[in-house]
Design an enzyme around this catalytic site. Structure first.
Site, PDB file in Angstrom:
ATOM      1  N   ASP A 129       8.289  12.249   0.638  1.00 30.34           N
ATOM      2  CA  ASP A 129       7.012  11.988   1.299  1.00 30.34           C
ATOM      3  C   ASP A 129       6.017  13.051   0.849  1.00 30.34           C
ATOM      4  OD1 ASP A 129       4.925  12.149   3.511  1.00 30.34           O
ATOM      5  OD2 ASP A 129       6.111  10.446   4.205  1.00 30.34           O
ATOM      6  N   GLN A 150       1.649   2.989  11.209  1.00 31.25           N
ATOM      7  CA  GLN A 150       1.805   2.530   9.830  1.00 31.25           C
ATOM      8  C   GLN A 150       0.496   2.733   9.074  1.00 31.25           C
ATOM      9  OE1 GLN A 150       3.035  -1.579   9.426  1.00 31.25           O
ATOM     10  NE2 GLN A 150       3.471  -1.342   7.244  1.00 31.25           N
ATOM     11  N   VAL A 193       0.618   2.650   5.287  1.00 26.08           N
ATOM     12  CA  VAL A 193       0.771   1.866   4.061  1.00 26.08           C
ATOM     13  C   VAL A 193       1.432   0.555   4.475  1.00 26.08           C
ATOM     14  CG1 VAL A 193       1.833   1.724   1.775  1.00 26.08           C
ATOM     15  CG2 VAL A 193       0.982   3.925   2.617  1.00 26.08           C
ATOM     16  N   HIS A 231       8.521   0.510   5.082  1.00 24.98           N
ATOM     17  CA  HIS A 231       9.218   1.676   4.535  1.00 24.98           C
ATOM     18  C   HIS A 231       9.865   2.417   5.690  1.00 24.98           C
ATOM     19  CE1 HIS A 231       5.076   2.893   5.454  1.00 24.98           C
ATOM     20  NE2 HIS A 231       5.539   4.102   5.673  1.00 24.98           N
ATOM     21  N   HIS A 257      11.278   6.173   7.026  1.00 21.24           N
ATOM     22  CA  HIS A 257      11.240   7.624   6.881  1.00 21.24           C
ATOM     23  C   HIS A 257      12.622   8.168   7.223  1.00 21.24           C
ATOM     24  CE1 HIS A 257       6.750   7.932   6.956  1.00 21.24           C
ATOM     25  NE2 HIS A 257       6.894   6.766   7.560  1.00 21.24           N
TER      26      HIS A 257
END
Length: 114
Positions: A30, A94, A96, A100, A102
């Site tokens: 990240d 969120q 993006v 996804h 993390h």
């Protein structure tokens, strides 16, 4: 999606510090880490939000968690514990709009997260 940052990382158009890749997912550091270990696990298939998951994506989501387990071992955070988080839409954090996950660890993670 031609304007999706994660699709550009998957295609190689945007550079990233890739730590894992297979036919279904990619994992990288990240850029704004919130823990000593903070990786993003991103499916190569573009799915905008968790709400857009279909039954046909069940194996993909299971695979993502298997990759998270493998990476937790590799990053040496499995023994002490780690967190896997996926945010959904703006109010859920969120930023993006390509699902996804993390993977966070390497310190004592507090609850609630924020």
């Amino acid at each position: 999606m031609e304007d999706c940052l994660f699709c550009k990382i998957v295609s190689g158009d945007v550079e990233s510090d890739i730590l894992y890749e297979d036919e279904q997912v990619i994992a990288f550091q990240d850029i704004k880490p919130q823990a000593p270990v903070h990786l993003l696990i991103v499916p190569k298939k573009h799915i905008s939000t968790l709400l857009d998951l279909k039954e046909e994506d069940n194996n993909l989501v299971g695979h993502i968690y298997q990759v998270a387990n493998k990476l937790a071992q590799q990053m040496e955070i499995a023994k002490d514990g780690f967190r896997v988080v996926s945010n959904c839409k703006e109010a859920g954090g969120q930023t993006v709009f390509h699902i996804h996950y993390h993977l966070l660890g390497g310190r004592n993670l507090q609850w609630p997260p924020g």
